[in-house]
Design a protein around this motif. Structure first.
Motif, PDB file in Angstrom:
ATOM      1  N   SER A  39       0.842  -1.357   0.127  1.00 27.86           N
ATOM      2  CA  SER A  39       0.013  -0.004  -0.058  1.00 27.86           C
ATOM      3  C   SER A  39       0.819   1.314   0.047  1.00 27.86           C
ATOM      4  O   SER A  39       0.513   2.396  -0.287  1.00 27.86           O
ATOM      5  N   GLY A  40       2.120   1.027   0.458  1.00 30.22           N
ATOM      6  CA  GLY A  40       3.188   2.410   0.508  1.00 30.22           C
ATOM      7  C   GLY A  40       3.140   3.057   1.663  1.00 30.22           C
ATOM      8  O   GLY A  40       3.626   3.893   1.854  1.00 30.22           O
ATOM      9  N   LEU A  41       2.246   2.500   2.829  1.00 30.49           N
ATOM     10  CA  LEU A  41       2.082   3.207   3.932  1.00 30.49           C
ATOM     11  C   LEU A  41       2.991   2.519   5.172  1.00 30.49           C
ATOM     12  O   LEU A  41       3.030   2.851   6.192  1.00 30.49           O
ATOM     13  N   SER A  42       3.498   1.400   4.608  1.00 26.88           N
ATOM     14  CA  SER A  42       4.274   0.847   5.655  1.00 26.88           C
ATOM     15  C   SER A  42       5.616   0.074   5.284  1.00 26.88           C
ATOM     16  O   SER A  42       5.835  -0.139   4.024  1.00 26.88           O
ATOM     17  N   LEU A  43       6.676  -0.310   5.914  1.00 27.80           N
ATOM     18  CA  LEU A  43       7.918  -1.010   5.402  1.00 27.80           C
ATOM     19  C   LEU A  43       8.197  -2.055   6.248  1.00 27.80           C
ATOM     20  O   LEU A  43       8.247  -1.741   7.489  1.00 27.80           O
ATOM     21  N   ILE A  44       8.668  -2.965   5.943  1.00 26.36           N
ATOM     22  CA  ILE A  44       8.808  -4.062   7.051  1.00 26.36           C
ATOM     23  C   ILE A  44      10.169  -4.616   6.687  1.00 26.36           C
ATOM     24  O   ILE A  44      10.809  -4.607   5.641  1.00 26.36           O
ATOM     25  N   GLY A  45      10.451  -5.668   7.757  1.00 21.92           N
ATOM     26  CA  GLY A  45      11.886  -6.334   7.576  1.00 21.92           C
ATOM     27  C   GLY A  45      12.969  -5.324   7.589  1.00 21.92           C
ATOM     28  O   GLY A  45      14.177  -5.742   6.607  1.00 21.92           O
ATOM     29  N   LEU A  46      13.004  -4.519   8.149  1.00 25.00           N
ATOM     30  CA  LEU A  46      14.206  -3.276   8.100  1.00 25.00           C
ATOM     31  C   LEU A  46      15.189  -3.569   9.154  1.00 25.00           C
ATOM     32  O   LEU A  46      15.177  -4.176  10.344  1.00 25.00           O
ATOM     33  N   ALA A  47      16.314  -3.611   8.810  1.00 25.23           N
ATOM     34  CA  ALA A  47      17.381  -3.534   9.734  1.00 25.23           C
ATOM     35  C   ALA A  47      17.967  -2.346  10.036  1.00 25.23           C
ATOM     36  O   ALA A  47      18.274  -1.319   8.932  1.00 25.23           O
ATOM     37  N   ILE A  48      18.670  -1.722  11.042  1.00 28.33           N
ATOM     38  CA  ILE A  48      19.420  -0.473  11.228  1.00 28.33           C
ATOM     39  C   ILE A  48      21.059  -0.537  10.646  1.00 28.33           C
ATOM     40  O   ILE A  48      21.827  -1.557  11.032  1.00 28.33           O
ATOM     41  N   ARG A  49      21.150   0.242   9.760  1.00 27.47           N
ATOM     42  CA  ARG A  49      22.260   0.326   9.052  1.00 27.47           C
ATOM     43  C   ARG A  49      23.428   1.243   9.691  1.00 27.47           C
ATOM     44  O   ARG A  49      24.505   0.861   9.829  1.00 27.47           O
ATOM     45  N   SER A  50      22.822   2.334  10.297  1.00 26.97           N
ATOM     46  CA  SER A  50      23.665   3.223  11.088  1.00 26.97           C
ATOM     47  C   SER A  50      22.857   4.062  11.889  1.00 26.97           C
ATOM     48  O   SER A  50      21.942   4.261  11.724  1.00 26.97           O
ATOM     49  N   GLU A  51      23.606   4.532  12.912  1.00 26.05           N
ATOM     50  CA  GLU A  51      22.925   5.453  13.960  1.00 26.05           C
ATOM     51  C   GLU A  51      23.937   6.559  14.170  1.00 26.05           C
ATOM     52  O   GLU A  51      25.087   6.530  14.521  1.00 26.05           O
ATOM     53  N   MET A  52      23.309   7.838  14.313  1.00 25.17           N
ATOM     54  CA  MET A  52      24.254   9.116  14.690  1.00 25.17           C
ATOM     55  C   MET A  52      23.286   9.869  15.464  1.00 25.17           C
ATOM     56  O   MET A  52      21.951   9.806  15.450  1.00 25.17           O
ATOM     57  N   ALA A  53      23.936  10.824  16.275  1.00 26.13           N
ATOM     58  CA  ALA A  53      23.322  11.749  17.053  1.00 26.13           C
ATOM     59  C   ALA A  53      22.671  12.863  16.253  1.00 26.13           C
ATOM     60  O   ALA A  53      23.474  13.283  15.409  1.00 26.13           O
ATOM     61  N   GLY A  54      21.534  13.184  16.633  1.00 28.77           N
ATOM     62  CA  GLY A  54      20.593  14.421  15.761  1.00 28.77           C
ATOM     63  C   GLY A  54      20.448  15.365  16.668  1.00 28.77           C
ATOM     64  O   GLY A  54      20.982  15.581  17.802  1.00 28.77           O
ATOM     65  N   PHE A  55      19.384  16.408  16.185  1.00 29.14           N
ATOM     66  CA  PHE A  55      19.186  17.695  16.774  1.00 29.14           C
ATOM     67  C   PHE A  55      18.721  17.448  17.927  1.00 29.14           C
ATOM     68  O   PHE A  55      17.560  16.622  18.196  1.00 29.14           O
ATOM     69  N   GLY A  56      18.684  18.373  19.091  1.00 27.52           N
ATOM     70  CA  GLY A  56      18.049  18.107  20.361  1.00 27.52           C
ATOM     71  C   GLY A  56      17.935  16.727  20.957  1.00 27.52           C
ATOM     72  O   GLY A  56      17.082  16.326  21.728  1.00 27.52           O
ATOM     73  N   GLY A  57      19.094  16.092  20.681  1.00 32.41           N
ATOM     74  CA  GLY A  57      19.289  14.918  21.727  1.00 32.41           C
ATOM     75  C   GLY A  57      18.385  13.944  20.757  1.00 32.41           C
ATOM     76  O   GLY A  57      18.244  12.750  21.470  1.00 32.41           O
ATOM     77  N   ARG A  58      18.066  13.871  19.806  1.00 29.55           N
ATOM     78  CA  ARG A  58      17.287  13.109  18.945  1.00 29.55           C
ATOM     79  C   ARG A  58      18.339  11.676  18.320  1.00 29.55           C
ATOM     80  O   ARG A  58      19.579  12.284  18.176  1.00 29.55           O
ATOM     81  N   ALA A  59      17.798  10.484  18.155  1.00 27.21           N
ATOM     82  CA  ALA A  59      18.841   9.732  17.470  1.00 27.21           C
ATOM     83  C   ALA A  59      18.348   9.367  16.008  1.00 27.21           C
ATOM     84  O   ALA A  59      17.110   9.746  15.629  1.00 27.21           O
ATOM     85  N   VAL A  60      19.227   9.468  15.021  1.00 28.29           N
ATOM     86  CA  VAL A  60      18.986   9.449  13.638  1.00 28.29           C
ATOM     87  C   VAL A  60      19.373   8.126  12.919  1.00 28.29           C
ATOM     88  O   VAL A  60      20.528   7.929  13.201  1.00 28.29           O
ATOM     89  N   LEU A  61      18.221   7.434  12.672  1.00 22.24           N
ATOM     90  CA  LEU A  61      18.641   5.901  12.326  1.00 22.24           C
ATOM     91  C   LEU A  61      18.754   5.899  10.709  1.00 22.24           C
ATOM     92  O   LEU A  61      17.698   6.408  10.159  1.00 22.24           O
ATOM     93  N   THR A  62      19.491   5.179  10.368  1.00 23.13           N
ATOM     94  CA  THR A  62      19.314   4.932   8.576  1.00 23.13           C
ATOM     95  C   THR A  62      18.872   3.324   8.589  1.00 23.13           C
ATOM     96  O   THR A  62      19.868   2.430   9.079  1.00 23.13           O
ATOM     97  N   LEU A  63      17.840   3.082   7.956  1.00 23.53           N
ATOM     98  CA  LEU A  63      17.508   1.658   7.774  1.00 23.53           C
ATOM     99  C   LEU A  63      17.436   1.159   6.462  1.00 23.53           C
ATOM    100  O   LEU A  63      17.118   1.886   5.582  1.00 23.53           O
TER     101      LEU A  63
END
Length: 630
Positions: A39-63
């Protein structure tokens, strides 16, 4: 009229909320998630490729998919989309709310408030689009305040917007343009500057609407006015912000930095506050306050002096209050220093803006905004200018009940029906398309008023460097009829969308021909109204740089060469999405130098609009069949 309008808009907001909730429930009941992904509204079976610190203490994940050789399927999850990230193996169904920040063919990046802590050793994750409840609450609150306004500037503006009093215009004042404008742009800006209450800049495709809007904002600033520039989407706001910064304005962006283009994030309020030297002291005070709190709660063998713990806690409270005041003062300084503030309609945060009002509120791409969202900035407006094109895509509405009540009619379209040329000026010189690409749209939607600028009137792909000279590259328009070729539509398995595999194969051949002629893959795009056809084509186009998207995804964009796949081919003459001719107007006007359309004339000719389109192709001698492609 006032009571009924606001009641209807509130009902429609509730209809939309209920439908979004039903959709979330439907997706959650699909155990495998495969149908939700299609449907284009979900993505499944994802793995975290990388993680880095983001703005305001947020975590930025590349999947991405677990198998890094596998690309992501077609999806409606775009930068700025609110999402929920969940671990698929977790029995507790842990979830983290976030915002999509970036996406490419194989990965998607999301900013979340905290780093996920999965329960399994090799976790996989799922992303689902999420409703934005804060946005809906802001719209409800804006409608409530507008409906209750009985005096003052808001009440007066409301009367104009409801047709109870006619908008007024002052005698135009002389001004000198900063940008190079054509006559229609000058007339539109002049009219908007003279408006006492309301003006509309009607910008058909490629006519330089954003240029006119930027000129208007700069002229208002020079007159000492406070300006708020808004749009319904983050991309549209970023486009305005970028142009204003290029023009030398001290523009400030309000909104989640993750929803802003990376090149513009340094102009967001969040980043400006975080990077300001004064904030370091506030952060030091906050750390010291937390240390004092821990010290006050720490057990010691020796009893502390009477009142010592109380004094430590009081000192901590004072430090935290001083830190908050410093941050608040810094925010006030930054907002007051900006010549123009930019934000999405629903991204306007009353806690940040306080009681600030604006002499001019500009809403760009206003025809794509639902009316309640426009009332959020209207609460702060002395006068309003809407810019957009109600002959292109209307606002997105998911609820059939809301659609039946007219929720898809934007404020701009309603005002055009109410006042027409009394409050609007149309731009007429277009700077994107070859004249032959432009003409049908001009005749069908704009009373034949568009004029192709000299710089684009006859430009073709053959004029680009290192391109082979051939009939393919030296002509601007071609229609390929699939009637009788066996190219038939079919329903996607386990999905509600349609595709046409035979038509798609012919489209792929044309992409190959364009690439072999020397056209850069990044200059080519395929547009189709159906998400199933989008997915089918994406799997068959070898070059990742060739874009494949739905019509909605291409609103406001352009490419040198556009191929349209209309999909529908059936003996019943059913056209579905294609009956929304404004959607097709968008598709037909994205190409700069080359437009190719694939469709079944026997199906299309059952609708008057497409019959006229086919007649136009025949008059221009650009009608052909897929048989000529071999």
């Amino acid at each position: 009229m006032t009571d009924e309008l606001f009641r209807r808009l509130r009902r429609c907001l509730d209809h939309e909320a209920a439908e979004e909730t039903r959709e979330v429930v439907r997706r959650s009941r699909q155990a495998t998630g495969a149908a939700a992904e299609r449907s284009g509204l979900s993505l499944i079976g994802l793995a975290i490729r990388s993680e880095m610190a983001g703005f305001g203490g947020r975590a930025v994940l590349t999947l991405g998919k677990r198998d890094q050789r596998v690309d992501l399927p077609w999806t409606r999850l775009n930068p700025g989309s609110p999402v929920v990230l969940s671990e698929e193996q977790s029995p507790e169904k842990s979830a983290w709310r976030g915002v999509i920040t970036d996406r490419d063919r194989s990965t998607i990046t999301v900013a979340v408030a905290e780093t996920p802590e999965p329960v399994s050793d090799r976790p996989t994750f799922r992303l689902d689009v999420s409703s934005d409840e804060v946005s809906r609450q802001r719209q409800h609150e804006a409608l409530r305040k507008a409906e209750g306004a009985e005096r003052g500037r808001l009440a007066a503006l409301k009367r104009r917007l409801l047709g109870e009093e006619a908008p007024g215009f002052a005698t135009p004042r002389a001004w000198t343009a900063y940008l190079r404008l054509d006559e229609s742009q000058i007339a539109a800006v002049d009219y908007a500057l003279a408006a006492d209450d309301l003006a509309i800049i009607h910008g058909p495709p490629g006519t330089g609407k954003t240029t006119a809007v930027v000129e208007l904002i700069r002229q208002a600033i020079r007159r000492g006015e406070r300006v708020l520039a808004c749009a319904p989407s983050n991309l549209a706001v970023d486009n305005l912000l970028e142009r204003l910064l290029e023009a030398g304005e001290s523009a400030l962006r309000i909104g989640h930095p993750a929803r802003v283009m990376p090149s513009l994030r340094e102009r967001t309020l969040d980043v400006l506050v975080e990077s300001h030297p004064s904030l370091k002291l506030a952060r030091d005070w906050t750390k010291e306050a937390f240390s004092l709190r821990r010290q006050a709660g720490k057990y010691t063998r020796t009893a502390p002096a009477p009142g010592a713990r109380r004094d430590l806690r009081a000192e901590a409270r004072k430090l935290l209050e001083d830190a908050r005041q410093m941050e608040a003062g810094l925010v006030t300084h930054l907002l007051d220093s900006a010549t123009v503030i930019c934000a999405t309609l629903t991204g306007l945060n009353a806690e940040i803006l306080g009681n600030r009002d604006f002499d001019l509120v500009v809403i760009d791409e206003a025809a794509q905004a639902t009316e309640p969202s426009c009332w959020i900035p209207l609460l702060r407006s002395r006068r309003l200018v809407l810019a957009g094109d109600h002959c292109q895509l209307p606002p997105t509405v998911v609820s059939s009940e809301a659609r039946r009540e007219g929720f898809h009619q934007s404020l701009m379209e309603r005002l055009m029906q109410l006042y027409g040329e009394a409050v609007s000026r149309r731009l007429s010189m277009q700077y994107r398309m070859h004249e032959q690409i432009m003409q049908f749209s001009s005749d069908e939607f704009y009373e034949s008023s568009l004029i192709a600028a000299e710089t684009v009137r006859e430009h073709t792909l053959a004029d680009l460097p290192d391109v082979v000279q051939s009939p393919l590259t030296q002509t601007a328009v071609r229609f390929f009829d699939t009637a009788g070729s066996g190219c038939e539509e079919e329903s996607e398995e386990d999905g509600s969308s349609l595709r046409n595999p035979g038509e798609a194969e012919f489209v792929v051949r044309q992409v190959v021909d364009l690439l072999e002629a020397g056209i850069a893959a990044s200059d080519i795009a395929i547009i189709t109204p159906y998400s199933a056809q989008t997915r089918f084509l994406r799997d068959r186009i070898e070059s990742a740089a060739v874009e494949v998207d739905t019509v909605d995804g291409f609103q406001g964009r352009e490419k040198e060469a556009i191929i349209i796949s209309l999909v529908r081919s059936n003996p019943r003459g059913e056209l579905g999405f294609l009956t929304d001719t404004r959607r097709i107007n968008v598709a037909l006007t994205r190409a700069r130098r080359k437009l190719m359309v694939f469709g079944d004339s026997s199906t299309l000719a059952n609708h008057e609009f497409y019959l006229r389109l086919l007649e136009y192709f025949e008059r221009e001698n650009v009608y052909g069949t897929v048989w000529e492609l071999g």
